[in-house]
Design a protein around this motif. Structure first.
Motif, PDB file in Angstrom:
ATOM      1  N   VAL A   1      12.141 -52.515  83.421  1.00  0.00           N
ATOM      2  CA  VAL A   1      11.053 -53.191  82.709  1.00  0.00           C
ATOM      3  C   VAL A   1      10.560 -54.432  83.449  1.00  0.00           C
ATOM      4  CG1 VAL A   1      11.666 -52.288  80.436  1.00  0.00           C
ATOM      5  CG2 VAL A   1      12.682 -54.446  81.209  1.00  0.00           C
ATOM      6  N   SER A   2      11.382 -54.999  84.336  1.00  0.00           N
ATOM      7  CA  SER A   2      10.936 -56.122  85.162  1.00  0.00           C
ATOM      8  C   SER A   2      11.924 -56.354  86.294  1.00  0.00           C
ATOM      9  CB  SER A   2      10.733 -57.406  84.345  1.00  0.00           C
ATOM     10  OG  SER A   2      11.961 -57.915  83.895  1.00  0.00           O
ATOM     11  N   ILE A   3      11.440 -57.040  87.320  1.00  0.00           N
ATOM     12  CA  ILE A   3      12.271 -57.353  88.489  1.00  0.00           C
ATOM     13  C   ILE A   3      11.978 -58.789  88.914  1.00  0.00           C
ATOM     14  CG2 ILE A   3      12.859 -56.779  90.879  1.00  0.00           C
ATOM     15  CD1 ILE A   3      11.760 -53.936  90.351  1.00  0.00           C
ATOM     16  N   GLN A   4      13.015 -59.570  89.067  1.00  0.00           N
ATOM     17  CA  GLN A   4      12.904 -60.903  89.651  1.00  0.00           C
ATOM     18  C   GLN A   4      13.383 -60.770  91.095  1.00  0.00           C
ATOM     19  OE1 GLN A   4      11.719 -63.727  88.545  1.00  0.00           O
ATOM     20  NE2 GLN A   4      11.580 -63.477  86.334  1.00  0.00           N
ATOM     21  N   LYS A   5      12.453 -60.853  92.041  1.00  0.00           N
ATOM     22  CA  LYS A   5      12.773 -60.614  93.454  1.00  0.00           C
ATOM     23  C   LYS A   5      13.120 -61.913  94.184  1.00  0.00           C
ATOM     24  CE  LYS A   5       9.697 -56.626  93.764  1.00  0.00           C
ATOM     25  NZ  LYS A   5       8.572 -56.028  94.505  1.00  0.00           N
ATOM     26  N   TYR A   6      13.989 -61.790  95.166  1.00  0.00           N
ATOM     27  CA  TYR A   6      14.348 -62.885  96.072  1.00  0.00           C
ATOM     28  C   TYR A   6      14.776 -64.152  95.318  1.00  0.00           C
ATOM     29  CZ  TYR A   6      12.083 -59.832  99.458  1.00  0.00           C
ATOM     30  OH  TYR A   6      11.726 -58.758 100.229  1.00  0.00           O
ATOM     31  N   ALA A   7      15.680 -63.995  94.358  1.00  0.00           N
ATOM     32  CA  ALA A   7      16.174 -65.144  93.587  1.00  0.00           C
ATOM     33  C   ALA A   7      16.851 -66.138  94.535  1.00  0.00           C
ATOM     34  CB  ALA A   7      17.151 -64.673  92.516  1.00  0.00           C
ATOM     35  N   THR A   8      16.546 -67.402  94.351  1.00  0.00           N
ATOM     36  CA  THR A   8      17.046 -68.467  95.215  1.00  0.00           C
ATOM     37  C   THR A   8      18.519 -68.753  94.939  1.00  0.00           C
ATOM     38  OG1 THR A   8      14.852 -69.465  95.225  1.00  0.00           O
ATOM     39  CG2 THR A   8      16.685 -70.867  95.924  1.00  0.00           C
ATOM     40  N   PRO A   9      19.378 -68.640  95.967  1.00  0.00           N
ATOM     41  CA  PRO A   9      20.799 -68.939  95.774  1.00  0.00           C
ATOM     42  C   PRO A   9      21.008 -70.348  95.221  1.00  0.00           C
ATOM     43  CG  PRO A   9      20.465 -67.899  97.902  1.00  0.00           C
ATOM     44  CD  PRO A   9      19.098 -68.213  97.343  1.00  0.00           C
ATOM     45  N   LEU A  10      22.008 -70.480  94.365  1.00  0.00           N
ATOM     46  CA  LEU A  10      22.466 -71.748  93.781  1.00  0.00           C
ATOM     47  C   LEU A  10      21.466 -72.414  92.840  1.00  0.00           C
ATOM     48  CD1 LEU A  10      24.203 -73.168  96.982  1.00  0.00           C
ATOM     49  CD2 LEU A  10      25.250 -71.858  95.122  1.00  0.00           C
ATOM     50  N   SER A  11      20.368 -71.759  92.543  1.00  0.00           N
ATOM     51  CA  SER A  11      19.355 -72.333  91.661  1.00  0.00           C
ATOM     52  C   SER A  11      19.789 -72.214  90.199  1.00  0.00           C
ATOM     53  CB  SER A  11      18.024 -71.598  91.844  1.00  0.00           C
ATOM     54  OG  SER A  11      17.090 -72.016  90.868  1.00  0.00           O
ATOM     55  N   GLU A  12      19.446 -73.225  89.425  1.00  0.00           N
ATOM     56  CA  GLU A  12      19.728 -73.196  87.986  1.00  0.00           C
ATOM     57  C   GLU A  12      18.484 -72.854  87.184  1.00  0.00           C
ATOM     58  OE1 GLU A  12      22.103 -76.436  86.500  1.00  0.00           O
ATOM     59  OE2 GLU A  12      23.176 -76.584  88.397  1.00  0.00           O
ATOM     60  N   GLN A  13      17.418 -72.435  87.870  1.00  0.00           N
ATOM     61  CA  GLN A  13      16.189 -72.032  87.197  1.00  0.00           C
ATOM     62  C   GLN A  13      16.409 -70.682  86.531  1.00  0.00           C
ATOM     63  OE1 GLN A  13      12.836 -71.606  89.802  1.00  0.00           O
ATOM     64  NE2 GLN A  13      11.554 -70.689  88.223  1.00  0.00           N
ATOM     65  N   GLY A  14      16.007 -70.560  85.277  1.00  0.00           N
ATOM     66  CA  GLY A  14      16.108 -69.293  84.556  1.00  0.00           C
ATOM     67  C   GLY A  14      15.161 -68.256  85.123  1.00  0.00           C
ATOM     68  N   LEU A  15      15.638 -67.020  85.210  1.00  0.00           N
ATOM     69  CA  LEU A  15      14.834 -65.907  85.715  1.00  0.00           C
ATOM     70  C   LEU A  15      14.732 -64.863  84.596  1.00  0.00           C
ATOM     71  CD1 LEU A  15      16.609 -65.764  89.178  1.00  0.00           C
ATOM     72  CD2 LEU A  15      14.333 -66.691  88.708  1.00  0.00           C
ATOM     73  N   PRO A  16      13.705 -64.980  83.756  1.00  0.00           N
ATOM     74  CA  PRO A  16      13.611 -64.158  82.549  1.00  0.00           C
ATOM     75  C   PRO A  16      13.186 -62.716  82.801  1.00  0.00           C
ATOM     76  CG  PRO A  16      11.697 -65.563  82.719  1.00  0.00           C
ATOM     77  CD  PRO A  16      12.607 -65.935  83.867  1.00  0.00           C
ATOM     78  N   SER A  17      13.539 -61.870  81.837  1.00  0.00           N
ATOM     79  CA  SER A  17      13.164 -60.454  81.898  1.00  0.00           C
ATOM     80  C   SER A  17      11.728 -60.226  81.410  1.00  0.00           C
ATOM     81  CB  SER A  17      14.121 -59.614  81.053  1.00  0.00           C
ATOM     82  OG  SER A  17      14.074 -60.011  79.691  1.00  0.00           O
TER      83      SER A  17
END
Length: 175
Positions: free
Chosen positions: A130-146
């Motif tokens: 239903v969704s893809i969060q691509k290239y998530a930044t290592p060590l980040s505390e930013q939420g990556l929602p669906s």
């Protein structure tokens, strides 16, 4: 629970784990046993070693083509889902971690203590992406929602979705 209390709890749990004496004189590996599911897991200097618990296939939207197959490690319990891929330094392109939740909800993951850049793939109860969060930044505390309801979340190396043409509407099957 407030954020600073969560951080203190995580730091305490991490510190307790670091001071655990396994009796193994080899500093690179130690075996630990999970009380939850009685599975032996190897810990390395790169974090927990990958433990194959199944295979997963990506099926094209039309249902006719298998786009890619990978080995998966499962995260079924609250503790396994909380730990995820934290502290791992590497993973191969034919590996991933499948998070299995008991319900269908909008999800959000973050990359705290995760050293590997990831594609985070959200999957509904019909095994459809239903969704893809691509290239998530290592060590980040930013939420990556669906952005949509998901019951499964698959973490694979960053760029995996682009490399193997995995997209919204494709399905998964796992054993």
């Amino acid at each position: 629970m407030q954020l600073h209390l969560k951080c203190i709890l995580i730091a305490t749990l991490y510190t307790a784990g670091c001071h655990e004496n396994t009796g193994n004189s080899n500093n690179n590996t130690a075996e630990t046993s999970s009380a939850v599911d009685n599975v032996q897991t190897e810990t390395t200097s790169n974090g927990s070693a990958f433990k194959k618990e199944g295979t997963l296939a990506f099926i094209a939207k039309n249902g006719a083509d298998t786009l890619r197959k990978i080995d998966i490690q499962l995260a079924k319990t609250d503790q396994q889902r909380e730990d995820g891929l934290m502290f791992r330094k590497s993973m191969t392109d034919d590996q991933g971690m499948l998070f299995i939740f008991p319900d269908l909800e909008e999800r959000s993951f973050w990359m705290k203590n995760t050293y590997i850049s990831l594609d985070i793939i959200y999957i509904n109860d019909k095994m459809e992406i239903v969704s893809i969060q691509k290239y998530a930044t290592p060590l980040s505390e930013q939420g990556l929602p669906s952005f949509k309801k998901a019951q499964y979340v698959l973490e694979v190396n960053a760029g995996f979705s682009d490399k193997y043409h995995i997209s919204y509407g494709d399905k998964i099957q796992y054993e």
